[in-house]
Motif scaffolding. Sequence first.
Motif, PDB file in Angstrom:
ATOM      1  N   ASN A   1       0.827  -1.212   0.000  1.00  0.00           N
ATOM      2  CA  ASN A   1       0.000   0.000   0.000  1.00  0.00           C
ATOM      3  C   ASN A   1       0.860   1.260   0.000  1.00  0.00           C
ATOM      4  OD1 ASN A   1      -2.713  -1.289   0.317  1.00  0.00           O
ATOM      5  ND2 ASN A   1      -1.780  -2.030   2.206  1.00  0.00           N
TER       6      ASN A   1
ATOM      7  N   GLY B   1      -5.280  11.791  -2.754  1.00  0.00           N
ATOM      8  CA  GLY B   1      -4.760  11.389  -1.454  1.00  0.00           C
ATOM      9  C   GLY B   1      -4.445  12.575  -0.569  1.00  0.00           C
TER      10      GLY B   1
ATOM     11  N   GLN C   1      -5.621   8.195   4.331  1.00  0.00           N
ATOM     12  CA  GLN C   1      -4.451   7.375   4.068  1.00  0.00           C
ATOM     13  C   GLN C   1      -3.200   8.170   4.393  1.00  0.00           C
ATOM     14  OE1 GLN C   1      -4.426   5.125   0.448  1.00  0.00           O
ATOM     15  NE2 GLN C   1      -2.198   5.000   0.364  1.00  0.00           N
TER      16      GLN C   1
ATOM     17  N   SER D   1       1.464   4.008   3.890  1.00  0.00           N
ATOM     18  CA  SER D   1       0.874   2.681   3.763  1.00  0.00           C
ATOM     19  C   SER D   1      -0.165   2.404   4.841  1.00  0.00           C
ATOM     20  CB  SER D   1       1.965   1.613   3.828  1.00  0.00           C
ATOM     21  OG  SER D   1       2.648   1.681   5.074  1.00  0.00           O
TER      22      SER D   1
ATOM     23  N   LEU E   1      -3.564   3.641   7.525  1.00  0.00           N
ATOM     24  CA  LEU E   1      -4.850   4.317   7.462  1.00  0.00           C
ATOM     25  C   LEU E   1      -5.195   4.917   8.813  1.00  0.00           C
ATOM     26  CD1 LEU E   1      -6.985   1.611   5.581  1.00  0.00           C
ATOM     27  CD2 LEU E   1      -5.903   3.637   4.582  1.00  0.00           C
TER      28      LEU E   1
ATOM     29  N   ARG F   1      -3.697  -3.728   6.430  1.00  0.00           N
ATOM     30  CA  ARG F   1      -2.948  -2.488   6.593  1.00  0.00           C
ATOM     31  C   ARG F   1      -2.918  -2.062   8.057  1.00  0.00           C
ATOM     32  NH1 ARG F   1      -4.837   1.284   1.566  1.00  0.00           N
ATOM     33  NH2 ARG F   1      -3.089   2.489   2.348  1.00  0.00           N
TER      34      ARG F   1
END
Length: 334
Positions: free
Chosen positions: A146, A208, A243, A246, A248, A282
Motif C-alpha cells: 500500500n 490522497g 491514508q 501505507s 490508514l 494495513r
Amino acid sequence: MKSEIQDSPRKNFAFQRNVALVGIVLFIAKLVAWHLTNSDAVFSDAMESIVNIVAGFMGLYSLYLAAKPKDVEHPYGHGKVEFVTSGVEGALIIFAGIIIIVEAADSLLHGNIPKQLDWGILIIAVTAGINYLMGYISYRKGLKENSPVLQSSGKHLQSDTLTTVGVVLSMILVYYTKIYWLDAAVAFIFGVYIIFIGYRIIRRALSGIMDEADLGMLAKLAKVMNDNRRPQWIDLHNTRIQQHGSGLHIDAHLTLPWYLELREAHQQMEDAVKLIAENSSRRIEFNFHMDDCKPFSCEICELWECPVRQNTFVKKIEWNSENIAQTDKHNAST
C-alpha cells in the motif's frame, strides 16, 4: 537513518534504492546507444531516464520520511509525503512526454539520419526489458505494501518501457526500410501517451492529499461490520478514512444503548475496532466515538429485549459506503 526505518517501510526503502541505482545504470546504457546511433528517438529516451533517476531518489527520500515515527510537529506521522512525491513524479513524467514530443517534432521538421542501428537496437531492447521488470516488481510491491511511491514508481518505469519499445520498433523499421522519419513519428505518439500516464498519477496523488473519499474502502468496512453486526451496534455513521503512507486513519461514530455502563460500552467499541483491524492487511489508527442512542434510534434498533424502548422498530438500515459516512443518517433515511 536505518534505526528509524523498520519492517515493511525498511524493505520499501531498500527496494526503492535499488530502483534508483538501476535507473542510473540504464541511463548510462542509453547514452552509449545514443552516441553509437545518433538517433533523436534514442536521445529522447535517454533524457526521459534522467526523470527516472530524479524521481527514483525523490521516492527514496519520501519513503525515508514516511517511515519516520510520529512526533510533536507531525502527530499523524509523515506518510502524506508519499502523495506529494507521487504528484511531483507525475509532473516529471508529463515533462518527459513534452520533451519527447518536442524532439520528435524537431526531427520530423529537420530530418536526421541515424547510424549503427543494430547495436542501438540491442542495447535499448535490453534496457527496455530491465525497465519493465523493475516496474512490474515495483508496482506489485506497491500494491502489496500500500505504498503510493512504489506504485507510481512502477507505473513510471512501465510507461518508460513503452516509450523504449517504441524507440526499438522505430529503429527496426528504419533499419530495414530506410524511412528515417518513422522513429520520430513513433516517439511522438508515445510522448502523448506518457503525458496521459503522468496526468493519472497526479490525479491520484491529489486525491490522497485532499483526503478524497475512497468508496471502495468504505464499502469493505461496511461489509465487515454488516457481516459481524451485533444488536448493541445500533448505528455506524460519520465514518472517515484517511491514508497516511501505507497506513490508514479511521474516524467513526458508533451508536450504542444509552444505559450501558462505561466499561461495557467501551468494550463494545473495542470489539468493533478489533474486528475492522483483523479484516485489514494495513496498519490502522482508530479514533472511534461512542454515541448514546436517542428515542428516534428505536426505529432502527434491533435490540429486541431492550427494556427502555420508546418507539416501534421501523426498518433495518444496511450499512454501505454512503450511509456510514453520513453525519445524521436517521434524518436522511426518513
